[in-house]
Scaffold this motif. Structure first.
Motif, mmCIF file in Angstrom:
data_model
loop_
_atom_site.group_PDB
_atom_site.id
_atom_site.type_symbol
_atom_site.label_atom_id
_atom_site.label_comp_id
_atom_site.label_asym_id
_atom_site.label_seq_id
_atom_site.Cartn_x
_atom_site.Cartn_y
_atom_site.Cartn_z
ATOM 1 N N UNK A 1 5.287 2.104 7.757
ATOM 2 C CA UNK A 1 4.443 0.975 7.411
ATOM 3 C C UNK A 1 4.510 0.731 5.912
ATOM 4 N N UNK A 2 4.158 -0.493 5.521
ATOM 5 C CA UNK A 2 4.090 -0.856 4.106
ATOM 6 C C UNK A 2 2.660 -0.899 3.583
ATOM 7 N N UNK A 3 1.719 -0.459 4.401
ATOM 8 C CA UNK A 3 0.330 -0.459 3.988
ATOM 9 C C UNK A 3 0.127 0.559 2.864
ATOM 10 N N UNK A 4 -0.480 0.118 1.773
ATOM 11 C CA UNK A 4 -0.697 0.999 0.623
ATOM 12 C C UNK A 4 -1.695 2.097 0.954
ATOM 13 N N UNK A 5 -1.425 3.287 0.447
ATOM 14 C CA UNK A 5 -2.376 4.387 0.563
ATOM 15 C C UNK A 5 -3.538 4.124 -0.383
ATOM 16 N N UNK A 6 -4.734 4.021 0.160
ATOM 17 C CA UNK A 6 -5.890 3.639 -0.639
ATOM 18 C C UNK A 6 -6.575 4.871 -1.207
ATOM 19 N N UNK A 7 -7.457 4.629 -2.162
ATOM 20 C CA UNK A 7 -8.247 5.705 -2.754
ATOM 21 C C UNK A 7 -7.381 6.724 -3.485
ATOM 22 N N UNK A 8 -7.813 7.953 -3.445
ATOM 23 C CA UNK A 8 -7.079 9.023 -4.118
ATOM 24 C C UNK A 8 -5.812 9.440 -3.376
ATOM 25 N N UNK A 9 -5.649 9.000 -2.113
ATOM 26 C CA UNK A 9 -4.414 9.299 -1.401
ATOM 27 C C UNK A 9 -3.213 8.636 -2.075
ATOM 28 N N UNK B 1 8.400 2.715 -4.191
ATOM 29 C CA UNK B 1 7.944 4.063 -3.880
ATOM 30 C C UNK B 1 6.538 4.015 -3.283
ATOM 31 N N UNK B 2 6.173 5.013 -2.465
ATOM 32 C CA UNK B 2 4.866 4.975 -1.779
ATOM 33 C C UNK B 2 3.663 5.164 -2.679
ATOM 34 N N UNK B 3 3.860 5.411 -3.966
ATOM 35 C CA UNK B 3 2.732 5.549 -4.878
ATOM 36 C C UNK B 3 2.023 4.209 -5.035
ATOM 37 N N UNK B 4 0.710 4.187 -4.788
ATOM 38 C CA UNK B 4 -0.043 2.945 -4.840
ATOM 39 C C UNK B 4 -0.223 2.500 -6.288
ATOM 40 N N UNK B 5 0.132 1.238 -6.544
ATOM 41 C CA UNK B 5 0.035 0.709 -7.907
ATOM 42 C C UNK B 5 -0.871 -0.510 -8.006
ATOM 43 N N UNK B 6 -1.449 -0.959 -6.900
ATOM 44 C CA UNK B 6 -2.289 -2.158 -6.931
ATOM 45 C C UNK B 6 -3.441 -2.000 -5.946
ATOM 46 N N UNK B 7 -4.430 -2.833 -6.104
ATOM 47 C CA UNK B 7 -5.585 -2.841 -5.211
ATOM 48 C C UNK B 7 -5.302 -3.761 -4.044
#
Length: 521
Positions: free
Chosen positions: A466-474, A381-387
């Motif tokens: 894209x598979x780039x993680x959404x950073x920050x609060x996004x 899922x697109x929710x970011x779970x890692x740095x």
């Protein structure tokens, strides 16, 4: 000695951290200036020019207008930055992979990109929930009754109304947060303004923006073909443009001659009528010398002829004017074709159409692939779970070529969403026009652009561009982790895009088949 070396290392680390922080802030400042300048050019192109002249004698109104204009420009600059977040991050990752030891790209690191995302998120919140509401209330304020008129009275009224509205919105946000189970209601709930309520409110706005893009992006896929068809010159297939131009020019001259003849005829009828009236009513001469039956017959015949001639002439003149406008438009298009180069007609138009077809087809295939991977369980899922750390590995299977394709598709999605949004019927009165857009319309359009651009990274991540993680609060927006919402969104997006494209490319064939069947039966 060992203690001195350790102290020197700590000092060097502090100095390096200080220099990195200063460099990042300088880069952020330069980016803000660049984006503000570009957005200033855009807003100046659309804003209405008579506002300064209208309030030239009132200094307070001029000051209010300038402050509102500056904040609208800043909001549009933030919207541009939000739209460029994901492409810049993807390109930075590939640059660090290609040149890992280059001296010229050492300033490009994960801390810089992370700070860029955080700054855009902060300024997006400020623009949506503080700057734009304040600007609207400030421009509409007049000051409290009984106070001395002036800029301070308008500021007091604006702050009062704004605080009341903010309290209402915060209470509603707290109620919604408690309903969705995000936070339990506490006595000091207002202390969590920056950590809970504003991010939750922004997540609601971003959800509305993503839903809006679900409607306008498939429409934009279709509408963009029409825009390219209008802007670019189509190739000439078995057409003699010079001959067609001469035919239209001669027909236009003929229509003008007919209109001139009709106007001359109207003038002659009017003169004859005025002469007859003078003959009849002038000192009783006609009554004394003309027989009464002949006089009545002449008057009746003249009135009937005048009525019929006026009706036919008006109808014919209206038809000729309409035909003249059509000829002018067609001759203008032909003149554009005549002046265009062979390279533009032969290569630019087909290349633009092929690029649009390619980008649309690739986007649709990626949505289908992402939907299947979500159903199977391969795709997260697109929710970011890692740095995420830049420069470790490429996120595309095709390497830099695939990353470049992802950047192009993200910009293409942004362009189609804007085109589709302004093609909606309810946007006809809000759509900005060159040098004719009022200040409230500028505010509304800047707010719409900020909502759409802030939703663009979410849309690109949801549909699998894209598979780039959404950073920050996004990446911390809660509804991105809901499997049902993400899967349903992909299904609806892919289906509506396919239906819109099928309707676009089969409309002519269906109309022709309907006409043939109607004529047959």
């Amino acid at each position: 000695m060992q203690e001195e070396e350790e102290e020197e290392e700590v000092t060097d680390l502090k100095l390096q951290l200080f220099h990195n922080t200063v460099r990042e802030h300088i880069i952020f400042l330069l980016l803000i200036i660049l984006l503000y300048f570009s957005s200033y050019v855009v807003v100046s192109r659309f804003r209405r020019r008579d506002r300064d002249d209208l309030y030239s004698n009132d200094e307070d109104e001029v000051l209010v207008y300038r402050i509102s204009f500056w904040l609208c420009t800043f909001t549009l600059a933030v919207a541009e930055g939000a739209a460029m977040l994901l492409p810049v991050s993807i390109a930075s990752n590939e640059v660090l992979l290609l040149y890992p030891n280059s001296y010229y790209v050492k300033w490009l690191n994960s801390s810089l990109i992370q700070g860029l995302w955080n700054h855009v998120f902060l300024f997006s919140n400020l623009s949506l929930f503080i700057f734009l509401p304040f600007v609207y209330l400030f421009s509409e304020s007049t000051g409290f009754v009984g106070h001395k008129k002036g800029i301070l009275a308008r500021v007091y009224e604006t702050f009062t109304v704004f605080i009341l509205m903010a309290i209402i919105v915060l209470v509603l946000t707290a109620v919604l947060s408690a309903m969705f189970g995000i936070e339990k209601f506490q006595f000091f709930w207002f202390l969590n303004l920056g950590s809970v309520h504003l991010p939750f409110l922004y997540s609601c706005v971003s959800f509305l923006g993503v839903m809006l893009m679900l409607i306008c992006t498939p429409v934009g896929f279709v509408r963009l073909f029409g825009v390219v068809n209008q802007v670019l010159v189509r190739p000439l297939l078995l057409r003699d443009v010079n001959e067609e131009f001469s035919v239209f020019y001669m027909e236009e001259a003929s229509v003008k001659r007919k209109l001139a003849h009709i106007e001359l005829h109207n003038v002659s009828i009017s003169d004859a009528t005025n002469a007859t009236n003078r003959l009849i009513n002038g000192n009783g001469i006609a009554h004394s010398y003309l027989p009464q039956p002949l006089l009545q017959h002449s008057l009746a015949h003249l009135y009937q002829r005048k009525t019929l001639a006026a009706g036919n002439v008006d109808e014919q003149q209206q038809m000729l004017n309409e035909r003249l406008r059509e000829l002018y438009r067609e001759r203008k298009e032909l003149d554009k074709l005549r002046k265009s180069s062979t390279f533009q007609r032969t290569f630019v138009y087909p290349l633009a159409m092929l690029l649009l077809l390619f980008c649309t087809a690739v986007t649709t295939l990626l949505v289908v692939q992402n939907t299947l991977e979500l159903l199977i369980g391969i795709k997260a899922l697109p929710l970011s779970t890692r740095q995420f750390t830049l420069g470790i590995s490429s996120l595309s299977k095709l390497g830099p070529v695939g990353a470049g394709l992802e950047v192009c598709l993200i910009f293409y999605l942004g362009a189609t969403s804007v085109v589709g949004f302004y093609s909606m019927p309810f946007m006809s009165n809000v759509r900005p026009k060159r040098r004719q857009t009022s200040l409230p319309q500028l505010m509304l359009n800047c707010a719409f652009m900020l909502v759409l651009s802030s939703a663009l990274p979410l849309l690109s991540r949801i549909i699998g561009i894209t598979n780039f993680d959404l950073l920050g609060d996004f990446g911390a927006i809660e509804w991105l982790g809901n499997f049902q919402i993400v899967l349903l969104y992909n299904l609806i997006f892919g289906t509506t895009t396919a239906l819109c494209l099928a309707n676009k490319f089969t409309a002519t064939v269906r109309r022709e088949l309907r006409a043939r069947l109607t004529a047959l039966f």
